[in-house]
Scaffold this active site. Structure first.
Site, PDB file in Angstrom:
ATOM      1  CE  LYS A 171      -1.764   3.089   2.689  1.00 21.34           C
ATOM      2  NZ  LYS A 171      -1.919   4.207   1.774  1.00 21.34           N
ATOM      3  CD  GLU A 246      13.793   0.737   8.598  1.00 20.44           C
ATOM      4  OE1 GLU A 246      14.346   1.696   9.165  1.00 20.44           O
ATOM      5  OE2 GLU A 246      14.313  -0.383   8.517  1.00 20.44           O
ATOM      6  CB  CYS A 280      13.796   8.978   7.187  1.00 19.28           C
ATOM      7  SG  CYS A 280      14.655   7.915   6.021  1.00 19.28           S
ATOM      8  CD  GLU A 382      10.943  13.157  10.936  1.00 19.30           C
ATOM      9  OE1 GLU A 382       9.798  12.747  11.163  1.00 19.30           O
ATOM     10  OE2 GLU A 382      11.772  12.549  10.227  1.00 19.30           O
TER      11      GLU A 382
HETATM   12  P1  NDP Z   1       2.709   8.487   7.541  1.00 20.06           P
HETATM   13  O1  NDP Z   1       3.000   7.675   8.750  1.00 20.06           O
HETATM   14  O2  NDP Z   1       1.712   9.552   7.617  1.00 20.06           O
HETATM   15  O3  NDP Z   1       2.264   7.554   6.318  1.00 20.06           O
HETATM   16  C1  NDP Z   1       3.036   6.465   5.871  1.00 20.06           C
HETATM   17  C2  NDP Z   1       2.135   5.417   5.251  1.00 20.06           C
HETATM   18  O4  NDP Z   1       1.284   4.876   6.264  1.00 20.06           O
HETATM   19  C3  NDP Z   1       1.197   5.956   4.164  1.00 20.06           C
HETATM   20  O5  NDP Z   1       1.032   4.961   3.180  1.00 20.06           O
HETATM   21  C4  NDP Z   1      -0.092   6.169   4.937  1.00 20.06           C
HETATM   22  O6  NDP Z   1      -1.241   6.170   4.109  1.00 20.06           O
HETATM   23  C5  NDP Z   1      -0.062   4.958   5.847  1.00 20.06           C
HETATM   24  N1  NDP Z   1      -0.897   5.047   7.037  1.00 20.06           N
HETATM   25  C6  NDP Z   1      -1.348   6.155   7.659  1.00 20.06           C
HETATM   26  N2  NDP Z   1      -2.099   5.805   8.730  1.00 20.06           N
HETATM   27  C7  NDP Z   1      -2.121   4.449   8.791  1.00 20.06           C
HETATM   28  C8  NDP Z   1      -2.701   3.497   9.661  1.00 20.06           C
HETATM   29  N3  NDP Z   1      -3.439   3.852  10.705  1.00 20.06           N
HETATM   30  N4  NDP Z   1      -2.520   2.168   9.422  1.00 20.06           N
HETATM   31  C9  NDP Z   1      -1.758   1.783   8.372  1.00 20.06           C
HETATM   32  N5  NDP Z   1      -1.190   2.648   7.500  1.00 20.06           N
HETATM   33  C10 NDP Z   1      -1.349   3.960   7.708  1.00 20.06           C
HETATM   34  O7  NDP Z   1       4.143   9.039   7.080  1.00 20.06           O
HETATM   35  P2  NDP Z   1       4.451  10.127   5.958  1.00 20.06           P
HETATM   36  O8  NDP Z   1       3.902   9.624   4.664  1.00 20.06           O
HETATM   37  O9  NDP Z   1       4.092  11.479   6.454  1.00 20.06           O
HETATM   38  O10 NDP Z   1       6.045   9.998   5.829  1.00 20.06           O
HETATM   39  C11 NDP Z   1       6.958  10.817   6.472  1.00 20.06           C
HETATM   40  C12 NDP Z   1       7.565  10.117   7.687  1.00 20.06           C
HETATM   41  O11 NDP Z   1       8.213   8.926   7.269  1.00 20.06           O
HETATM   42  C13 NDP Z   1       8.631  10.951   8.369  1.00 20.06           C
HETATM   43  O12 NDP Z   1       8.466  10.879   9.764  1.00 20.06           O
HETATM   44  C14 NDP Z   1       9.924  10.259   7.964  1.00 20.06           C
HETATM   45  O13 NDP Z   1      10.979  10.468   8.861  1.00 20.06           O
HETATM   46  C15 NDP Z   1       9.496   8.843   7.907  1.00 20.06           C
HETATM   47  N6  NDP Z   1      10.410   8.072   7.074  1.00 20.06           N
HETATM   48  C16 NDP Z   1      11.223   7.138   7.670  1.00 20.06           C
HETATM   49  C17 NDP Z   1      12.159   6.445   6.922  1.00 20.06           C
HETATM   50  C18 NDP Z   1      13.011   5.396   7.542  1.00 20.06           C
HETATM   51  O14 NDP Z   1      13.542   4.586   6.792  1.00 20.06           O
HETATM   52  N7  NDP Z   1      13.174   5.349   8.853  1.00 20.06           N
HETATM   53  C19 NDP Z   1      12.350   6.717   5.484  1.00 20.06           C
HETATM   54  C20 NDP Z   1      11.431   7.720   4.970  1.00 20.06           C
HETATM   55  C21 NDP Z   1      10.509   8.362   5.746  1.00 20.06           C
HETATM   56  P3  NDP Z   1      -1.840   7.569   3.557  1.00 20.06           P
HETATM   57  O15 NDP Z   1      -0.841   8.127   2.631  1.00 20.06           O
HETATM   58  O16 NDP Z   1      -3.079   7.153   2.865  1.00 20.06           O
HETATM   59  O17 NDP Z   1      -2.080   8.425   4.776  1.00 20.06           O
END
Ligand code: NDP
Length: 479
Positions: A171, A246, A280, A382
């Site tokens: 997803k 992650e 990230c 962050e």
């Molecule tokens: P989110 O946590 O908002 O979303 C990530 C994914 O999770 C999206 O596909 C989102 O769907 C989905 N999601 C949201 N809510 C739920 C839920 N309740 N259950 C299951 N899936 C859900 O993150 P962001 O997209 O805002 O990404 C940015 C963040 O990611 C930053 O904090 C960054 O640091 C971190 N990150 C970490 C990395 C690592 O390797 N450690 C690498 C890159 C980023 P939808 O889009 O539909 O909301």
């Protein structure tokens, strides 16, 4: 309109609803995706479940061959996928191309491991028997990815899953699904059996929840915010599903008194401003030894002002596109405003750019602050955008203590010519990565994953193979 790939077929959502995907530079609609439902999640998990025994039993060399073919298919669509990515995410086209190419490279790396997964022979106390360990694929993987590096982050999950014999339901973020879907279709066209690779689209709170709490998945591989990761851990507990998380980071960069300042400022600028700071592993806090602080500040501020031209993602001279969403820009602005209200000084940027070319997008300039209070939001949260606080420290002990004061522990770096300082930083910084005189690049060969609230579990390297397999012990007695 894009589709979902379920059981080898390209399908719409049950119920027929859709979601619009918009360009963050101008708000224009660039495509549509199906708004998936929990029933679509069921169908995708069923397809992955059904495909699992056959794929798990496929010899590693055959899985590798298909993955190599998939890498070739991916190379063929790099330009098309990169254009979709630039449009929906906002990053400069050249950067989108690199990201699309990395998917093919990731497929190649893990294809090379697919036929090298093996266990051990272990002598036992009882000489009439011996033990062996074998690695078995964990099963059906639910992979959930964010919008900042949509391609890199799906590949980090898909490739080890395919190499180990797992099947997958992916997803993508609902604001960046188009490039991922196109890449998956190209990869799947290499000839994977139906159901090995599946996608579902839709909102995280709706189908993301349905996917991670599904009773017939065996692993959740998630990249995203720490807050979402916490919710996923709770949902996973229902069925004791294994998770790799992650999550967010607030990486510290330490610049010692003996550092090469030209290199350090160049690295800090790329580390903070690449992808408009939405990485990230971005450099999110910089700690400067007193002796070099002024020189660093002057040179780094100059780079921020002159080298990071903001603009629309398809303009050749754009170094930094818009932020991905309005909410993302508002968040960064409020973190900067909080620091300024508490006495911070803005050395570069700090306010939206003027001009009609910026009026419809979520643009924000490279921003540098000093005198930022240590309990301000910029120092403790962050910052997911192109703004960075600079702090002055008296020595390495103080720099390490302050770096480690964060709830996060993803990456970290130190610039120094002194091996003793480098070694101490590597040993004492609480983070999954420490770069010495380098930053941010996560190598395929090295395990990658965070400490503390940056998550747990590893992607990349042999360690990724381990996290998609389960080690089983077998005792062989005499007949
Ligand atoms: P989110 O946590 O908002 O979303 C990530 C994914 O999770 C999206 O596909 C989102 O769907 C989905 N999601 C949201 N809510 C739920 C839920 N309740 N259950 C299951 N899936 C859900 O993150 P962001 O997209 O805002 O990404 C940015 C963040 O990611 C930053 O904090 C960054 O640091 C971190 N990150 C970490 C990395 C690592 O390797 N450690 C690498 C890159 C980023 P939808 O889009 O539909 O909301």
């Amino acid at each position: 309109m894009a589709k979902m790939l379920i059981g080898g077929e390209l399908v719409d959502a049950q119920g027929g609803k859709t979601i619009e995907v918009r360009n963050p530079a101008n708000g224009e609609v660039v495509g549509q995706i199906p708004r998936g439902t929990p029933a679509d999640v069921d169908a995708a998990v069923d397809a992955a479940r059904k495909a699992f025994p056959g794929w798990a039993a496929t010899p590693g060399s055959k899985r590798a061959k298909l993955m190599h073919q998939a890498a070739m298919k991916m190379h063929e669509v790099v330009d098309e996928v990169a254009e979709l990515l630039a449009k929906e995410q906002g990053k400069p086209l050249a950067h989108a191309k690199i990201e699309a190419q990395r998917v093919a490279e990731n497929l190649e790396y893990f294809a090379g491991l697919a036929d090298k997964i093996r266990g051990d022979y272990i002598p036992l106390d009882d000489p009439s028997k011996f033990g062996i360990t074998m690695r078995r694929p964990v099963g059906v993987v639910a992979a959930i990815t964010p919008w900042n590096f949509p391609l890199t982050l799906f590949a980090n999950k898909l490739c080890p899953a395919l190499a180990t014999g797992c099947t997958i339901v992916l997803k993508p973020a609902s604001t960046t699904p188009l490039a991922t879907q196109r890449a998956i279709e190209a990869i799947n066209s290499a000839g994977f059996p139906a159901g090995v690779i599946n996608t579902v689209h839709g909102s995280g709170g709706e189908i993301g929840d349905a996917l991670v709490s599904h009773g017939r998945i065996n692993k959740i591989a998630f990249t995203g915010q720490t807050a979402t990761g916490k919710r996923i851990m709770q949902l996973a507990a229902k069925n004791v599903t294994r998770v790799t998380l992650e999550l967010g980071g607030s990486d510290a960069m330490i610049v010692a008194d003996d550092a090469d300042i030209r290199r350090a400022t160049a690295a800090a600028a790329i580390g903070r401003f690449f992808n408009a700071g939405q990485a990230c592993l971005a450099v999110k806090r910089i700690f400067l030894f007193e002796k070099i602080a002024e020189e660093f500040m002057t040179k780094f501020t100059e780079r921020a002002q002159k080298e990071w031209k903001i603009g629309e993602q398809f303009a050749a001279d754009t170094k930094m596109g818009p932020l991905h969403t309005e909410q993302q820009r508002t968040e960064v602005e409020s973190q900067v405003a909080d620091a300024v209200k508490r006495g911070a000084k803005v050395l570069a940027g700090g306010k939206r750019p003027d001009g009609p070319e910026y009026a419809k997008g979520w643009f924000y300039p490279a921003t540098v602050l000093t005198d930022v209070p240590e309990d301000s939001r910029m120092a403790t949260e962050e910052v997911f955008g192109p703004a960075v606080p600079l702090f002055i420290v008296k020595d390495l002990d103080e720099a390490i203590a302050k770096s480690n004061s964060s709830i996060y522990g993803l990456g970290s770096s130190i610039f120094t010519r002194d091996m003793a300082k480098a070694r101490k930083a590597a040993e004492q910084l609480d983070a999954g990565y420490t770069w010495v005189n380098d930053i941010q690049v996560a190598y395929d060969q090295l395990p990658f994953g965070g400490a503390k609230q940056s998550g747990f579990g590893k992607e990349h390297g042999i360690e990724a193979v381990e996290s998609y397999t389960e080690k089983k012990s077998v005792v062989l007695g005499s007949a």
